[in-house]
Design a protein around this motif. Structure first.
Motif, PDB file in Angstrom:
ATOM      1  N   ASN A  16     -93.392  -8.179  17.404  1.00 34.11           N
ATOM      2  CA  ASN A  16     -93.745  -7.247  16.330  1.00 34.11           C
ATOM      3  C   ASN A  16     -94.877  -6.351  16.808  1.00 34.11           C
ATOM      4  O   ASN A  16     -95.639  -6.727  17.709  1.00 34.11           O
ATOM      5  CB  ASN A  16     -94.191  -8.005  15.076  1.00 34.11           C
ATOM      6  CG  ASN A  16     -93.057  -8.739  14.401  1.00 34.11           C
ATOM      7  OD1 ASN A  16     -92.265  -8.141  13.681  1.00 34.11           O
ATOM      8  ND2 ASN A  16     -92.979 -10.047  14.651  1.00 34.11           N
ATOM      9  N   PRO A  17     -95.018  -5.170  16.210  1.00 33.62           N
ATOM     10  CA  PRO A  17     -96.153  -4.316  16.587  1.00 33.62           C
ATOM     11  C   PRO A  17     -97.477  -5.008  16.274  1.00 33.62           C
ATOM     12  O   PRO A  17     -97.598  -5.720  15.265  1.00 33.62           O
ATOM     13  CB  PRO A  17     -95.965  -3.061  15.728  1.00 33.62           C
ATOM     14  CG  PRO A  17     -94.526  -3.067  15.339  1.00 33.62           C
ATOM     15  CD  PRO A  17     -94.134  -4.517  15.234  1.00 33.62           C
ATOM     16  N   LYS A  18     -98.452  -4.808  17.126  1.00 38.95           N
ATOM     17  CA  LYS A  18     -99.782  -5.305  16.818  1.00 38.95           C
ATOM     18  C   LYS A  18    -100.326  -4.587  15.594  1.00 38.95           C
ATOM     19  O   LYS A  18     -99.945  -3.458  15.304  1.00 38.95           O
ATOM     20  CB  LYS A  18    -100.708  -5.085  18.017  1.00 38.95           C
ATOM     21  CG  LYS A  18    -100.434  -6.044  19.166  1.00 38.95           C
ATOM     22  CD  LYS A  18    -101.465  -5.886  20.275  1.00 38.95           C
ATOM     23  CE  LYS A  18    -101.223  -6.910  21.374  1.00 38.95           C
ATOM     24  NZ  LYS A  18    -102.196  -6.779  22.482  1.00 38.95           N
ATOM     25  N   ARG A  19    -101.184  -5.251  14.864  1.00 43.00           N
ATOM     26  CA  ARG A  19    -101.713  -4.694  13.634  1.00 43.00           C
ATOM     27  C   ARG A  19    -102.386  -3.346  13.901  1.00 43.00           C
ATOM     28  O   ARG A  19    -103.241  -3.219  14.770  1.00 43.00           O
ATOM     29  CB  ARG A  19    -102.714  -5.655  13.002  1.00 43.00           C
ATOM     30  CG  ARG A  19    -103.314  -5.147  11.704  1.00 43.00           C
ATOM     31  CD  ARG A  19    -104.159  -6.209  11.044  1.00 43.00           C
ATOM     32  NE  ARG A  19    -103.355  -7.369  10.647  1.00 43.00           N
ATOM     33  CZ  ARG A  19    -103.854  -8.442  10.032  1.00 43.00           C
ATOM     34  NH1 ARG A  19    -105.147  -8.496   9.742  1.00 43.00           N
ATOM     35  NH2 ARG A  19    -103.064  -9.453   9.716  1.00 43.00           N
ATOM     36  N   GLY A  20    -101.950  -2.352  13.151  1.00 46.83           N
ATOM     37  CA  GLY A  20    -102.513  -1.014  13.286  1.00 46.83           C
ATOM     38  C   GLY A  20    -101.935  -0.193  14.427  1.00 46.83           C
ATOM     39  O   GLY A  20    -102.294   0.970  14.592  1.00 46.83           O
ATOM     40  N   ASN A  21    -101.017  -0.798  15.216  1.00 47.15           N
ATOM     41  CA  ASN A  21    -100.456  -0.061  16.352  1.00 47.15           C
ATOM     42  C   ASN A  21     -99.311   0.830  15.899  1.00 47.15           C
ATOM     43  O   ASN A  21     -98.417   0.390  15.178  1.00 47.15           O
ATOM     44  CB  ASN A  21     -99.960  -1.055  17.410  1.00 47.15           C
ATOM     45  CG  ASN A  21     -99.534  -0.364  18.686  1.00 47.15           C
ATOM     46  OD1 ASN A  21     -98.470   0.249  18.754  1.00 47.15           O
ATOM     47  ND2 ASN A  21    -100.367  -0.448  19.702  1.00 47.15           N
ATOM     48  N   ARG A  22     -99.325   2.082  16.317  1.00 40.30           N
ATOM     49  CA  ARG A  22     -98.285   3.038  15.930  1.00 40.30           C
ATOM     50  C   ARG A  22     -97.428   3.472  17.111  1.00 40.30           C
ATOM     51  O   ARG A  22     -96.677   4.432  17.002  1.00 40.30           O
ATOM     52  CB  ARG A  22     -98.933   4.265  15.281  1.00 40.30           C
ATOM     53  CG  ARG A  22     -99.675   3.950  13.991  1.00 40.30           C
ATOM     54  CD  ARG A  22    -100.232   5.205  13.353  1.00 40.30           C
ATOM     55  NE  ARG A  22    -100.932   4.889  12.113  1.00 40.30           N
ATOM     56  CZ  ARG A  22    -101.529   5.799  11.335  1.00 40.30           C
ATOM     57  NH1 ARG A  22    -101.493   7.084  11.693  1.00 40.30           N
ATOM     58  NH2 ARG A  22    -102.146   5.447  10.231  1.00 40.30           N
TER      59      ARG A  22
END
Length: 650
Positions: free
Chosen positions: A242-248
């Motif tokens: 999953n994307p890291k938190r806050g990563n766009r």
């Protein structure tokens, strides 16, 4: 004719007699709910299919495989295997057991990301290192909100894979046979999917090194070990990403299945994140994929691709694309790439492909189960051919109507015309010889109270740039009528147009088309230099019968050039719809004139007017380098070079 038809039907019947149909339904052993998209294979997946939304499948079994083993597999379930029952027989009911969690049995000696890194490092060991050819069954459809297909297209494909140590999502695809049913009404605006058969390349995440297994993007993702399971009787690491938190910058989220012994990627299922949906040229509202691999000759090869996309276009109905590819044969020896003419092109809609349909061909091919109404509609061509031999013309009824399926609307004249239209854009160098000069102009029309005085420098240059938009209508496959609009840029501006005939002949008919081009056109071009903007305090300046009332007027010194232009060039087909062209033209001058152009610079843009005064004129005093004159300092040259792209609508 009757005798020939009888022989054909006899041969067809004999072919069918050599095979029997195995039918079955796959359900969850605990819930008894049907399991869609389970993979059904016979004889080591030499032939296979997958279950539909009701968990059902139908598989044509040739004689040589009727004593082989039947296997059913799906990620998250234990593999089912047994010898084929006596055929023909009743529908099989196959219950799959959920794989028990095996996390406690897994001895993880490295970090979860370390497992992924090791799997990536072992790609050259686990996947083909030579060219490979896959034969497979492909299906695509566009479904309405109720799930009913608006169209259904099926085909047998040959997919050519480069060695897996080479990172790529590109490759050749050859369409061997295809068939379709299109239930959509004919409309002037309709969106068709392109590149569908290429999901066997685009979705091959191992070959493409998708972002979630690319070391350059590991920092954007969180990886964690989920409850382990088995797949195809193999113990696997189940890794969620999953994307890291806050990563766009992470475009995907999903699961990986990695073999514990060989560290081979056995499969993955993932969907696009919001960032992924917004990136790239092909935006969508949602997109989900599922991919699995299978072993053959000591390596892992692509087995299945499942791809679903939802998209709401600016015009028309929401689109629900569904594509599926199933490998039915693998060849790793003596692979030669198909010629350009034999390959499908990525930007060609599979719905429009011109590969001939032969209904008898499908009796010996693996297919995926579909609704009965669509089954009958797909064979309407065969039924109509038989009916035409025995039924009077007035009594003929389309087979699709007999099946209760609305027939596709006939191709209208408008659609036939659209297929002949091409449009494009080009850049070029307009041959203009410009010496350095100073322009001084004084304009004072009698009785108006308006006066404009301007001094401008003109920089020396030998060429000026231009771009155009052009349209072509094909009269024949080689001869077209052409119309183009043109505009100059750099220190000069000016509009122009070109109209004439264009001829193309393919110089390379056996490979990628290379066209020799010749044309003849009439062209007109204005070349203008701005002199500035001036206040029109008195208003009502009358020029050549036109009254200019705006508070501000812009002045340009302009030359207009008319010529006949023969041209020669080359065109290279980039795809069946896109052509790269280069042309060299020669201008044969007919006439030219110099004008002072006045245009309104204020007021509502739809009502702005302009007018031109031919030079010499008693109201205009023009000096070039302090010398009185009535002509511009720049000179038109003859050779004209352009590069552009042409796109065919259909």
């Amino acid at each position: 004719m009757r005798l020939l038809l009888g022989i054909w039907l006899t041969l067809t019947t004999c072919t069918a007699c050599a095979q029997v149909i195995l039918r079955g339904q796959v359900v969850d052993a605990e819930t008894n709910q049907p399991i869609p998209n389970a993979q059904v294979g016979v004889a080591g997946n030499r032939i296979g299919t997958s279950t539909n939304a009701d968990g059902r499948f139908a598989l044509s079994i040739p004689t040589q495989y009727q004593r082989e083993q039947l296997e059913v597999a799906l990620l998250g379930y234990r593999k089912y295997a047994q010898l084929l029952p006596s055929l023909p027989g009743p529908e099989l009911r196959i219950a799959l057991q959920i794989s028990p969690a095996a996390l406690g049995e897994v001895q993880v000696t490295a970090s979860v990301l370390g497992i992924v890194r090791e799997a990536v490092a072992r790609i050259p060991r686990n996947y083909p290192v030579r060219n490979t050819r896959l034969t497979g069954f492909y299906r695509e459809s566009d479904n309405d909100p109720t799930g009913r297909p608006r169209y259904l297209v099926e085909g047998l494909l040959t997919v050519f894979k480069d060695p897996y140590p080479q990172r790529t999502d590109e490759g050749a695809v050859q369409i061997r046979q295809s068939r379709k049913v299109d239930l959509r009404p004919q409309t002037l605006v309709r969106v068709d999917w392109a590149g569908g058969p290429f999901i066997a390349h685009k979705a091959d995440f191992v070959h493409a090194r998708a972002q979630f297994i690319s070391p350059a993007h590991f920092r954007h993702y969180d990886y964690r070990l989920a409850a382990g399971s088995t797949y195809a009787d193999r113990r696997v690491y189940v890794i969620e990403f999953n994307p890291k938190r806050g990563n766009r910058r992470a475009d995907f989220a999903g699961r990986l299945y990695i073999d514990q012994d060989s560290y081979a990627f056995l499969g993955a299922e993932w969907h696009y994140t919001l960032a992924g949906l917004r990136s790239g040229l092909h935006r969508a509202d949602s997109r989900a994929l599922r991919v699995a691999y299978q072993p053959y000759a000591g390596r892992w090869h692509l087995k299945t691709v499942w791809w679903q996309t939802s998209y709401r276009p600016p015009v028309g109905e929401p689109l629900q694309y569904f594509g599926e590819f199933l490998t039915t044969a693998i060849d790793t020896a003596g692979i030669s790439q198909p010629t350009y003419q034999e390959r499908a092109q990525y930007y060609d809609a599979f719905l429009h492909n011109a590969v001939p349909y032969d209904s008898a061909f499908w009796q010996t091919q693996t297919t995926l189960l579909r609704p009965a109404a669509l089954e009958q509609a797909l064979d309407q061509q065969r039924q109509q051919r038989a009916d035409s031999l025995f039924r009077p013309r007035a009594q003929q009824v389309p087979a699709a109507a007999e099946a209760g399926v609305p027939p596709a609307a006939p191709t209208s004249a408008a659609f036939r015309l659209l297929s002949r239209i091409r449009y494009g854009a080009a850049l070029g160098a307009w041959p203009l010889a410009v010496p350095g000069a100073t322009l001084a102009l004084d304009y004072a029309p009698a009785g108006s109270g308006f006066r404009a005085q301007s001094t401008r420098n003109v920089a020396a240059q030998s060429l000026t740039g231009w771009w155009n938009a052009e349209y072509q209508f094909d009269l024949t496959p080689e001869l077209a009528v052409r119309l183009a609009t043109r505009r100059l840029f750099r220190q000069f501006s000016g509009d122009g147009w070109e109209a004439g005939l264009s001829y193309e002949h393919n110089l390379n008919p056996r490979r990628r088309p290379l066209f020799g081009r010749a044309g003849l056109a009439y062209t007109r071009q204005a070349v203008a230099r701005s002199l500035g903007t001036f206040e029109n305090a008195s208003g009502g300046v009358r020029v050549s019968g036109t009254t200019l009332n705006a508070a501000e007027l812009g002045l340009q010194l302009q030359s207009t050039f008319d010529a006949v232009q023969p041209k020669l060039g080359l065109g290279l087909e980039l795809s069946h719809k896109i052509e790269l062209v280069a042309d060299l033209g020669y201008l044969l001058p007919l006439r030219s004139r110099t004008q002072l152009v006045l245009s309104e610079k204020s007021g509502f843009f739809l009502t702005r007017s302009s007018a031109a005064i031919d030079l010499p004129s008693p109201a205009v005093s023009l000096r070039v380098n302090e010398q009185a004159t009535a002509t511009v300092p720049w000179q038109q040259r003859r050779w004209l070079l352009s590069f552009g792209l042409l796109y065919r609508l259909r």
